[in-house]
Design an enzyme around this catalytic site. Structure first.
Site, PDB file in Angstrom:
ATOM      1  N   TYR A  38       0.856  -1.194   0.000  1.00  0.00           N
ATOM      2  CA  TYR A  38       0.000   0.000   0.000  1.00  0.00           C
ATOM      3  C   TYR A  38       0.888   1.238   0.000  1.00  0.00           C
ATOM      4  O   TYR A  38       1.879   1.319   0.725  1.00  0.00           O
ATOM      5  CB  TYR A  38      -0.901   0.018   1.242  1.00  0.00           C
ATOM      6  CG  TYR A  38      -1.710   1.289   1.385  1.00  0.00           C
ATOM      7  CD1 TYR A  38      -2.980   1.391   0.844  1.00  0.00           C
ATOM      8  CD2 TYR A  38      -1.177   2.390   2.059  1.00  0.00           C
ATOM      9  CE1 TYR A  38      -3.716   2.567   0.969  1.00  0.00           C
ATOM     10  CE2 TYR A  38      -1.904   3.570   2.186  1.00  0.00           C
ATOM     11  CZ  TYR A  38      -3.170   3.644   1.628  1.00  0.00           C
ATOM     12  OH  TYR A  38      -3.892   4.809   1.742  1.00  0.00           O
ATOM     13  N   GLU A 128      -3.918   7.423  -3.913  1.00  0.00           N
ATOM     14  CA  GLU A 128      -3.838   6.182  -3.141  1.00  0.00           C
ATOM     15  C   GLU A 128      -3.648   5.003  -4.084  1.00  0.00           C
ATOM     16  O   GLU A 128      -4.482   4.772  -4.970  1.00  0.00           O
ATOM     17  CB  GLU A 128      -5.105   5.981  -2.314  1.00  0.00           C
ATOM     18  CG  GLU A 128      -5.077   4.728  -1.453  1.00  0.00           C
ATOM     19  CD  GLU A 128      -6.363   4.535  -0.670  1.00  0.00           C
ATOM     20  OE1 GLU A 128      -6.317   4.515   0.567  1.00  0.00           O
ATOM     21  OE2 GLU A 128      -7.421   4.398  -1.321  1.00  0.00           O
TER      22      GLU A 128
END
Length: 336
Positions: A38, A128
């Site tokens: 991530y 993101e």
């Protein structure tokens, strides 16, 4: 495989009663992943600037990772003047599990630098990447992304904002945005018109506390004019779920008489039949009360927010029961 037969289309529409139409399908190359991570860059209030956030555990909800394994979340504030540094990117790449000095670590560093360049040049508030992946072939790539852009930058990011697909949004919210109104549709039956996000939230809370349910979040802001107020009422009146409207205005920058004039004009223009509860305090409140009293509409005036919430919940329940029993009651002139 896409099956567009009427039977299957009907079945899919039943699966998501509150869903939106699917007009486009994105097809992409299948990628075989060795591991998933991530990575994001976002605006952080705490550091008052951009922040890198990373975790070696991606492909799942980062909130779940933060709750179950908080030590696996790494953050690095970015100096907005100096920009992102290579040292920062190298440290983050190592935190994500890349071995320093390897080709994959170099690719990760380059990717982070490129993403920050995009973050700046495109006026992003969030980029993101989840997952950020390393493939079996040793490539480092973005496999899925969520990107938010600053609405205040529309004037210089027109090509980006032209991609906005209005068919995927609540038409009420789209219409409200044309008039600079902050509107979010909810599931209740009490329409709310408030100035200020904080006051709007507290208004919705007290409605629920008194046994009701708000139908929307609607913040007209501190500088609304009569046209915006009228449009706000048109949105509330057009919502079939709304059975009563609560106006809660604290006049600071926003003048109460402007709100009152907009309410009266809306009632005249669109012939509102729904009961309206009004609570006004602040700048020019006496002038506003006089305008309301001299109008030909019997608005329900409340002394304070609690009184307004009780009256709004009560009159909404009357309207709900009347509709349920098919009594055909209309609040002509809002006279209850």
């Amino acid at each position: 495989r896409c099956d567009a037969s009427p039977t299957n289309l009907d079945a899919s529409s039943r699966q998501a009663p509150n869903g939106v139409p699917c007009n486009k399908v994105l097809l992409m190359e299948r990628v075989y992943l060795r591991r998933e991570m991530y990575f994001s860059i976002l605006m952080d209030r705490g550091s008052q600037g951009p922040m890198m956030v990373g975790s070696p555990f991606g492909g799942t909800s980062i909130e779940d990772v933060a709750a179950s394994n908080p030590e696996a979340i790494f953050t690095s504030p970015i100096d907005v003047k100096a920009g992102i540094t290579r040292e920062q990117c190298e440290a983050m790449a190592e935190n994500l599990g890349f071995e320093p000095g390897t080709a994959q670590a170099e690719k990760a560093v380059a990717l982070m630098q490129n993403l920050y360049g995009m973050f700046q040049s495109c006026d992003c508030t969030q980029v993101e990447i989840n997952p950020l992946a390393e493939t079996r072939e040793g490539e480092v790539m973005c496999c899925d992304a969520k990107v938010n852009f600053d609405d205040n930058a529309i004037f210089r990011q027109k090509p980006i904002f032209e991609y906005r697909d209005f068919s995927q949004e609540d038409p009420r919210e789209v219409e409200a945005s044309k008039y600079d109104l902050n509107y979010i549709g909810l599931d209740g039956n009490i329409g709310c018109m408030v100035n200020g996000a904080g006051l709007a939230m507290s208004t919705m809370d007290i409605i629920q506390l008194k046994g009701g349910a708000p139908a929307n979040f609607l913040d007209v802001g501190g500088g609304a004019n009569e046209e915006q107020v009228q449009k706000a009422f048109e949105l509330l009146d057009a919502d079939p779920n709304v059975q009563a409207i609560l106006v809660n205005i604290f006049g600071g920058i926003m003048r109460c008489d402007v709100i009152a004039t907009g309410i009266i004009n809306a009632a005249k223009e669109i012939g509102m039949k729904k009961p309206i509860v009004i609570r006004l305090q602040g700048t020019n409140v006496e002038e506003a009360k006089k305008l309301i009293a001299d109008s030909n509409f019997a608005f329900i005036v409340a002394n304070d927010l609690e009184d307004a919430a009780v009256k709004a919940v009560g009159v909404a329940e009357i309207a709900h029961q009347a509709e349920k029993l098919q009594l055909g009651i209309q609040f002509e002139g809002m006279d209850v």
